[in-house]
Design a protein around this motif. Structure first.
Motif, short mmCIF file in Angstrom:
data_model
loop_
_atom_site.label_atom_id
_atom_site.label_comp_id
_atom_site.label_asym_id
_atom_site.label_seq_id
_atom_site.Cartn_x
_atom_site.Cartn_y
_atom_site.Cartn_z
N ALA A 1 0.83 -1.20 0.00
CA ALA A 1 0.00 0.00 0.00
C ALA A 1 0.86 1.26 0.00
CB ALA A 1 -0.92 0.01 1.21
N SER B 1 -0.09 4.09 1.19
CA SER B 1 -0.37 4.87 2.39
C SER B 1 -0.20 3.98 3.62
CB SER B 1 -1.79 5.43 2.34
OG SER B 1 -2.71 4.37 2.21
N VAL C 1 -0.97 1.76 6.38
CA VAL C 1 -2.01 0.84 6.83
C VAL C 1 -1.35 -0.20 7.73
CG1 VAL C 1 -3.54 1.13 4.84
CG2 VAL C 1 -1.76 -0.62 4.77
N THR C 2 -2.16 -0.80 8.59
CA THR C 2 -1.68 -1.82 9.50
C THR C 2 -2.38 -3.13 9.18
OG1 THR C 2 -1.35 -0.17 11.24
CG2 THR C 2 -1.46 -2.47 11.93
N LEU D 1 -6.63 -4.69 6.25
CA LEU D 1 -5.70 -3.60 6.48
C LEU D 1 -6.45 -2.46 7.16
CD1 LEU D 1 -4.11 -3.66 2.92
CD2 LEU D 1 -3.13 -4.64 4.99
N ARG D 2 -5.99 -2.03 8.32
CA ARG D 2 -6.62 -0.95 9.06
C ARG D 2 -5.88 0.36 8.78
NH1 ARG D 2 -5.92 -2.54 14.33
NH2 ARG D 2 -4.02 -1.33 14.41
N GLY D 3 -6.63 1.44 8.66
CA GLY D 3 -5.99 2.74 8.54
C GLY D 3 -6.59 3.63 7.47
N ARG D 4 -6.83 3.12 6.29
CA ARG D 4 -7.42 3.90 5.20
C ARG D 4 -8.58 3.11 4.64
NH1 ARG D 4 -4.56 8.24 2.13
NH2 ARG D 4 -6.51 7.91 1.12
N ARG D 5 -9.54 3.81 4.10
CA ARG D 5 -10.68 3.15 3.48
C ARG D 5 -10.59 3.20 1.96
NH1 ARG D 5 -14.97 2.06 6.82
NH2 ARG D 5 -16.52 2.67 5.27
N LEU E 1 -7.61 1.84 -1.06
CA LEU E 1 -6.34 1.13 -1.24
C LEU E 1 -5.69 1.54 -2.55
CD1 LEU E 1 -4.37 -1.06 -0.19
CD2 LEU E 1 -5.67 -2.70 -1.56
N GLY F 1 -10.96 -0.02 7.63
CA GLY F 1 -9.93 -0.05 6.58
C GLY F 1 -10.46 -0.73 5.34
#
Length: 148
Positions: free
Chosen positions: A54, A56, A58-59, A78-82, A84, A109
């Protein structure tokens, strides 16, 4: 197909290289248990690119593997952005290794997935075609892509 249903899921703890090593070992073990050892390297590489490619921050929170259509369906949360965006290198590798892949908004995410066929159907293809897949109740806004 917009993700992994069923199969075996591994929840990943927050934190660095050990998590990624653990995810790669898990994917390889699942490939072997499905009798697809010959695609184990490709499955591991595709999963790693989904987890790490990614553009950006993401976790990775989970990886899931299921047998589907004679191949392997690999999913990662992946957590953090909605949204990809994979880097160019990761996108090209996943497209070359899988017969299709995509992502959808999931929780806090995204859930990204790819289908690794039992036989390497993409040996002669560098990058597949893009099909926009509408996601959401209205279906009016394409927010994910599936590569064939």
């Amino acid at each position: 197909m917009d993700g992994v249903a069923g199969g075996v899921r591994l929840e990943l703890a927050d934190g660095g290289a050990d998590v990624l090593r653990q995810a790669r070992r898990f994917v390889r073990l699942q490939a072997e248990q499905c009798g697809l050892e010959q695609r184990g390297d490709d499955a591991v590489l595709a999963a790693a690119e989904l987890l790490e490619g990614a553009e950006s921050a993401v976790t990775p929170t989970a990886v899931q593997v299921a047998e589907a259509d004679g191949g392997l369906l690999i999913g990662v949360d992946l957590r953090g952005r909605r949204l990809l965006h994979l880097n160019e290198h990761s996108e090209a590798l996943i497209s070359a290794l899988s017969c299709r892949w995509g992502w959808r908004v999931h929780g806090q995410g995204v859930h990204a997935w790819c289908h690794i066929p039992a036989v390497d159907d993409n040996a002669d293809n560098a990058v597949g075609a893009v099909e926009q897949v509408p996601v959401g109740a209205s279906g009016s806004r394409p927010v994910a892509a599936v590569f064939y």
